[in-house]
Design an enzyme around this catalytic site. Sequence first.
Site, PDB file in Angstrom:
ATOM      1  N   TYR A 144      14.948  13.263  22.534  1.00 36.05           N
ATOM      2  CA  TYR A 144      13.911  12.303  22.937  1.00 36.05           C
ATOM      3  C   TYR A 144      12.994  12.112  21.740  1.00 36.05           C
ATOM      4  CZ  TYR A 144       9.921  10.388  25.547  1.00 36.05           C
ATOM      5  OH  TYR A 144       8.898   9.596  26.004  1.00 36.05           O
ATOM      6  N   ASP A 239      12.654  15.022  13.679  1.00 31.02           N
ATOM      7  CA  ASP A 239      11.573  14.782  14.622  1.00 31.02           C
ATOM      8  C   ASP A 239      11.002  16.148  14.996  1.00 31.02           C
ATOM      9  OD1 ASP A 239       9.909  14.361  16.727  1.00 31.02           O
ATOM     10  OD2 ASP A 239      11.251  13.019  17.820  1.00 31.02           O
ATOM     11  N   LYS A 267       1.644  16.329  18.703  1.00 32.93           N
ATOM     12  CA  LYS A 267       1.253  17.520  19.467  1.00 32.93           C
ATOM     13  C   LYS A 267       0.307  18.450  18.689  1.00 32.93           C
ATOM     14  CE  LYS A 267       5.209  16.964  22.428  1.00 32.93           C
ATOM     15  NZ  LYS A 267       4.873  16.320  23.672  1.00 32.93           N
TER      16      LYS A 267
HETATM   17  N1  HOZ Z   1       6.929  14.305  25.211  1.00 36.21           N
HETATM   18  C1  HOZ Z   1       6.929  15.349  26.176  1.00 36.21           C
HETATM   19  C2  HOZ Z   1       8.300  15.772  26.386  1.00 36.21           C
HETATM   20  N2  HOZ Z   1       8.672  16.890  25.802  1.00 36.21           N
HETATM   21  C3  HOZ Z   1       6.430  14.989  27.501  1.00 36.21           C
HETATM   22  C4  HOZ Z   1       5.168  14.312  27.516  1.00 36.21           C
HETATM   23  C5  HOZ Z   1       5.261  13.139  28.377  1.00 36.21           C
HETATM   24  O1  HOZ Z   1       6.285  12.431  28.324  1.00 36.21           O
HETATM   25  O2  HOZ Z   1       4.289  12.952  29.103  1.00 36.21           O
END
Ligand code: HOZ
Length: 428
Positions: A144, A239, A267
């Site tokens: 993702y 990433d 993050k």
């Molecule tokens: N990007 C995060 C997945 N590991 C989740 C945060 C979200 O989509 O709210």
Amino acid sequence: MNPSQHEQLIQQAQKIIPGGVNSPVRAFKSVQGVPVFMDHAQGAYLYDVTGKQYIDYLGSWGPCILGHAHPAVLDAVHTAIDKGLTFGTATAAEIQLAQRVIELMPNIQMLRLVNSGTEATMSAIRLARAFTQRDRIIKFAGCYHGHADSFLVQAGSGATTLGTPNSPGVTPATVADTLTAHFNNIDSVQNLIQSHPDQIAAVIVEPVMGNAGVIPPTNNFLTQLRQLTTQNNILLIFDEVMTGFRVALGGAQQLYNVKPDLTTLGKIIGGGLPIGAFGGRADIMQMLAPAGPVYQAGTLSGNPIAVAAGIATLNQLNPQIYIDLEQKAQQLAQGIQHNLDCLSLPYQLQRVGSMACLFFTDQPVTNYAQALTCSTDTFAQYFHAMLQAGFYFPPSQFEAFFISLAHTPDQIAATITANHTALESLNP
Ligand code: HOZ
């Protein structure tokens, strides 16, 4: 029975916010039940609107490596807020943050700050296409990279959780340029490169998959990926939105000793405020506007409050804290493994440093297809048993949980005890 406060809130929210949440993974769709509305957080604890306390292993999906509301970060934010919220101009603090990142990740020679991980990956791909003058990219099934159109092809995280890894609304023309390979399978990458000669701009990968559960790279996969991309003049993009400053001080690129051309971050780099970044080789980064022709911009990019939180967070990080995190993560993992072994439950506990996940299967999980075969029903039962007992884990099988520096040995021991009770209650 009267609806709980959480039920009332989700019903109210659903009337005016799609699904009642501002990011789909928060909605408890795959584990069912009512999402919990949080009120505040401190250290390793989250507190919901009813005052119930949880030991938190969500860590806001990754940023909270120091725990919640760390005093050094709060101080930095308070100081920055007193000076104003946004200027729309350059600030000296942005240089400080970029310097600190470059110091920790020496493969990054130049850095651009953005507002989220999605912006970072989206911009990195545009830059890679411009630099190589090629259109196509390769991603991996179950990885993702945020929610930009070209990445919503066999995407992990909430997209997999909701069963929409290929989202409607993304045009076939957009995804025609996205080719999908299989993680930990270098042949699948080689085949795509061979069948699309001189067409691939970049391979983008989460060096540790963190959005289909946690899936570490095996057998020099990342080294092979580096060799293959170099041989074919393809850029390699790591990433590291999740793994950056998480699996090691210098991220997965340090841990696995592989040098990507570009890196995307998010993050932890924002210490809990919205920020993202991408960076890498100076000859590539110099193509970005205004130094070069590739356009990328943002009114709030480099926002002073987010930058202050980011600097304060990164300043807390040093090699020792990764030793501490490893000890805490080991304590938790060993306790959970012991429980699972005692109860003879099938499992794979997958962990790299302080990011981990638990699959209920006796089969190895080294790629997305294998992750999809795990029992999500058992996971949902487990999640709710832990939640009820006051332990907040990500509400999806296809996510990672995080251990922070704020977790104490006593809190971890309490988690292991609750884990035993939760596992005993399962009906696999
Ligand atoms: N990007 C995060 C997945 N590991 C989740 C945060 C979200 O989509 O709210």
